[in-house]
Write a protein that holds these residues in place. Structure first.
Motif, PDB file in Angstrom:
ATOM      1  N   GLU A  97       6.321  -0.892   9.183  1.00  0.00           N
ATOM      2  CA  GLU A  97       6.634  -0.316  10.493  1.00  0.00           C
ATOM      3  C   GLU A  97       6.195  -1.234  11.633  1.00  0.00           C
ATOM      4  O   GLU A  97       6.896  -1.358  12.644  1.00  0.00           O
ATOM      5  CB  GLU A  97       5.938   1.040  10.634  1.00  0.00           C
ATOM      6  N   GLU A  98       5.041  -1.887  11.479  1.00  0.00           N
ATOM      7  CA  GLU A  98       4.474  -2.678  12.569  1.00  0.00           C
ATOM      8  C   GLU A  98       4.660  -4.181  12.373  1.00  0.00           C
ATOM      9  O   GLU A  98       4.193  -4.974  13.197  1.00  0.00           O
ATOM     10  CB  GLU A  98       2.976  -2.360  12.715  1.00  0.00           C
ATOM     11  N   SER A  99       5.313  -4.581  11.291  1.00  0.00           N
ATOM     12  CA  SER A  99       5.657  -5.986  11.038  1.00  0.00           C
ATOM     13  C   SER A  99       4.445  -6.914  11.043  1.00  0.00           C
ATOM     14  O   SER A  99       4.397  -7.910  11.764  1.00  0.00           O
ATOM     15  CB  SER A  99       6.692  -6.472  12.069  1.00  0.00           C
ATOM     16  N   PHE A 100       3.446  -6.569  10.236  1.00  0.00           N
ATOM     17  CA  PHE A 100       2.315  -7.469  10.051  1.00  0.00           C
ATOM     18  C   PHE A 100       2.077  -7.671   8.563  1.00  0.00           C
ATOM     19  O   PHE A 100       2.662  -6.990   7.724  1.00  0.00           O
ATOM     20  CB  PHE A 100       1.049  -6.948  10.750  1.00  0.00           C
ATOM     21  N   THR A 101       1.223  -8.620   8.235  1.00  0.00           N
ATOM     22  CA  THR A 101       0.902  -8.920   6.842  1.00  0.00           C
ATOM     23  C   THR A 101      -0.503  -8.425   6.526  1.00  0.00           C
ATOM     24  O   THR A 101      -1.438  -8.648   7.308  1.00  0.00           O
ATOM     25  CB  THR A 101       0.990 -10.429   6.574  1.00  0.00           C
ATOM     26  N   LEU A 102      -0.647  -7.769   5.410  1.00  0.00           N
ATOM     27  CA  LEU A 102      -1.957  -7.317   4.961  1.00  0.00           C
ATOM     28  C   LEU A 102      -2.215  -7.858   3.567  1.00  0.00           C
ATOM     29  O   LEU A 102      -1.328  -8.413   2.928  1.00  0.00           O
ATOM     30  CB  LEU A 102      -2.049  -5.790   4.982  1.00  0.00           C
ATOM     31  N   ALA A 103      -3.450  -7.709   3.133  1.00  0.00           N
ATOM     32  CA  ALA A 103      -3.813  -8.053   1.757  1.00  0.00           C
ATOM     33  C   ALA A 103      -4.060  -6.760   0.997  1.00  0.00           C
ATOM     34  O   ALA A 103      -4.590  -5.791   1.556  1.00  0.00           O
ATOM     35  CB  ALA A 103      -5.051  -8.937   1.725  1.00  0.00           C
ATOM     36  N   ILE A 104      -3.661  -6.738  -0.246  1.00  0.00           N
ATOM     37  CA  ILE A 104      -3.938  -5.609  -1.140  1.00  0.00           C
ATOM     38  C   ILE A 104      -4.717  -6.177  -2.314  1.00  0.00           C
ATOM     39  O   ILE A 104      -4.262  -7.100  -2.992  1.00  0.00           O
ATOM     40  CB  ILE A 104      -2.639  -4.936  -1.604  1.00  0.00           C
ATOM     41  N   GLU A 105      -5.896  -5.622  -2.531  1.00  0.00           N
ATOM     42  CA  GLU A 105      -6.854  -6.327  -3.375  1.00  0.00           C
ATOM     43  C   GLU A 105      -7.406  -5.456  -4.500  1.00  0.00           C
ATOM     44  O   GLU A 105      -7.787  -4.298  -4.276  1.00  0.00           O
ATOM     45  CB  GLU A 105      -8.011  -6.822  -2.490  1.00  0.00           C
ATOM     46  N   ALA A 106      -7.442  -6.020  -5.678  1.00  0.00           N
ATOM     47  CA  ALA A 106      -8.064  -5.381  -6.836  1.00  0.00           C
ATOM     48  C   ALA A 106      -9.428  -6.018  -7.062  1.00  0.00           C
ATOM     49  O   ALA A 106      -9.615  -7.213  -6.848  1.00  0.00           O
ATOM     50  CB  ALA A 106      -7.198  -5.560  -8.073  1.00  0.00           C
ATOM     51  N   THR A 107     -10.382  -5.211  -7.499  1.00  0.00           N
ATOM     52  CA  THR A 107     -11.737  -5.683  -7.746  1.00  0.00           C
ATOM     53  C   THR A 107     -11.950  -5.903  -9.245  1.00  0.00           C
ATOM     54  O   THR A 107     -11.316  -5.248 -10.073  1.00  0.00           O
ATOM     55  CB  THR A 107     -12.754  -4.655  -7.209  1.00  0.00           C
ATOM     56  N   ALA A 108     -12.855  -6.816  -9.561  1.00  0.00           N
ATOM     57  CA  ALA A 108     -13.071  -7.215 -10.955  1.00  0.00           C
ATOM     58  C   ALA A 108     -13.410  -6.045 -11.873  1.00  0.00           C
ATOM     59  O   ALA A 108     -13.047  -6.054 -13.053  1.00  0.00           O
ATOM     60  CB  ALA A 108     -14.169  -8.272 -11.012  1.00  0.00           C
ATOM     61  N   ASN A 109     -14.124  -5.044 -11.362  1.00  0.00           N
ATOM     62  CA  ASN A 109     -14.455  -3.919 -12.241  1.00  0.00           C
ATOM     63  C   ASN A 109     -13.298  -2.932 -12.365  1.00  0.00           C
ATOM     64  O   ASN A 109     -13.212  -2.180 -13.328  1.00  0.00           O
ATOM     65  CB  ASN A 109     -15.736  -3.210 -11.785  1.00  0.00           C
ATOM     66  N   GLN A 110     -12.370  -2.950 -11.392  1.00  0.00           N
ATOM     67  CA  GLN A 110     -11.183  -2.090 -11.469  1.00  0.00           C
ATOM     68  C   GLN A 110     -10.146  -2.631 -12.453  1.00  0.00           C
ATOM     69  O   GLN A 110      -9.558  -1.895 -13.238  1.00  0.00           O
ATOM     70  CB  GLN A 110     -10.497  -1.995 -10.100  1.00  0.00           C
TER      71      GLN A 110
END
Length: 426
Positions: A37-50
């Motif tokens: 909707e706002e036309s920006f870039t984000l990071a989506i992150e997984a953690t080592a224990n997940q």
């Protein structure tokens, strides 16, 4: 797909980027929807224990997590350049009880699988003591740096393998640093947290540069360094960022070359604190528990709204509480006090150990039912329980469907981060 380096330093750079650290699909969908909707870039992150090569506590391997995010993005019509995938605390974090040879062998394979799955934001965390280390003295930063350089070698070996099958794969960007706040918040009440000492930060940068050079690995791929800028949270407190207290650390960054800071445990910071962090070049903001905290709030509120509507639906709060009382493995080391205090913390602690129970079959089933028990939430109940969502609904910008209202309530937290990164205005 963009790389973290391009986002932070490229021609179309963002002032900052926030990283959504979660495996919760509702939170991920909310974040991707807002980025579109706002036309920006984000990071989506997984953690080592997940997420690890054996499935972690989520049951997902890196390729599974990547596929899950890709599927949600495709369903929302989010283009690939609106998000990057990150791996958090990649290293021997979950193998601290083993000697170096075994723990680092696990860590190298962990890193390899993340890179092969297309993750391009790689946080190499070697800050923990292993079973073969001296347990009564701080871990030598040179040991951290050597182990970090060995993991960096594993990154580039895996990347060379990946580009053979996916030639367009962006080059990974590395995040390093040995002073890392406890994942998920502090276990003890703290009135304030001291920022990393500037001299310690510069010594760590030098140690990593030397270790990378000794292993023939370019330090130019390192874009960020994890430090403690003076933010933390726990059960019942949040330490807000103080630019004055962190001024010395921020000044030291100018001596470190082309680097920014990555801030962990920024959950529950005010939007102005987040903006101040980014202004001071803490250009990567990590958030996780605050998002599932908001999701839990939204589900509780929706349950109340459905009750006021006379809609019959399974009890979410009761089901979540029963799951936590019936299986204490994810909270027993974190919540202490009288029975009443522990019962309160189970559902309302900022540490948000609730997030570990949302994937439980019985809890997930009720969550899905809550989202689908009604076609819409009436105007008056939106006004009562979701005033921000009511305003967006009245302006024609939001559907009153429970699932959309819940995701937009989670997005309220994300909007604060977008404000902090100067992506969205008030």
């Amino acid at each position: 797909m963009s790389s973290l380096c391009e986002i932070l330093f490229g021609s179309e750079k963002q002032e900052g980027i926030f990283s959504v650290c979660t495996a919760n699909p509702v939170v991920i969908r909310s974040a991707l929807r807002l980025a579109k909707e706002e036309s920006f870039t984000l990071a989506i992150e997984a953690t080592a224990n997940q997420v690890d090569q054996f499935g972690g506590y989520t049951g997902m391997k890196p390729a599974d997590y990547a596929a899950m995010v890709e599927a949600v993005a495709a369903d929302e019509g989010v283009p690939a350049d609106r998000y990057i995938l990150g791996g958090d605390h990649l290293g021997p974090l979950t193998r601290c009880g083993e000697p170096e040879e075994k723990a680092m062998s696990f860590a190298k394979e962990l890193v390899r699988q993340y890179v092969l799955a297309g993750f391009t934001k790689i946080h190499l965390d070697t800050s923990m003591r292993l079973a073969s280390d001296e347990q009564h003295v701080p871990l030598d930063v040179r040991v951290c740096a050597r182990r970090g350089a060995e993991l960096a070698e594993a990154v580039w070996q895996a990347y060379a393998e990946r580009v053979k099958s996916v030639p367009s794969s962006p080059r990974p960007s590395l995040v390093i640093g040995s002073e890392v706040p406890i994942p998920g918040g502090s276990k003890e009440h703290e009135d304030s947290v001291a920022p990393t000492d500037p001299k310690d930060f510069l010594a760590q940068v030098l140690a990593f540069r030397e270790a990378f050079s000794a292993h023939g690995v370019s330090f130019e791929d390192v874009v960020a360094f994890v430090v403690q800028p003076g933010v933390e949270f726990g059960d019942d407190f949040v330490c807000q960022y103080s630019p004055q207290k962190a001024a010395g650390l921020m000044a030291a960054l100018t001596e470190a070359g082309r680097l920014v800071f990555e801030g962990h445990s920024t959950d529950y910071q005010t939007k102005n604190s987040l903006r101040n962090l980014v202004k001071d070049r803490v250009a990567i903001l990590k958030v996780g528990p605050a998002l599932t905290f908001a999701l839990r709030e939204a589900l509780f509120l929706t349950e109340l709204a459905l009750g006021d509507m006379g809609v019959s639906c399974p009890p979410f709060r009761e089901t979540l509480y029963a799951a936590m009382k019936g299986d204490d493995r994810y909270w027993r080391k974190y919540y202490t006090g009288t029975p009443d205090e522990v019962n309160y913390k189970l559902l309302f602690s900022y540490s948000d150990r609730c997030r570990y129970y949302l994937p439980f079959k019985e809890v997930s089933a009720v969550e899905n039912a809550i989202m689908r028990c009604a076609q819409s939430i009436p105007d008056a109940l939106l006004s009562l329980y979701f005033p921000r969502q009511y305003s967006r609904y009245m302006a024609g910008r939001l559907s009153p469907k429970p699932a959309d209202v819940i995701m937009d309530r989670v997005a309220d937290v994300l909007r604060d981060y977008a404000f902090g990164c100067n992506i969205m205005q008030d």
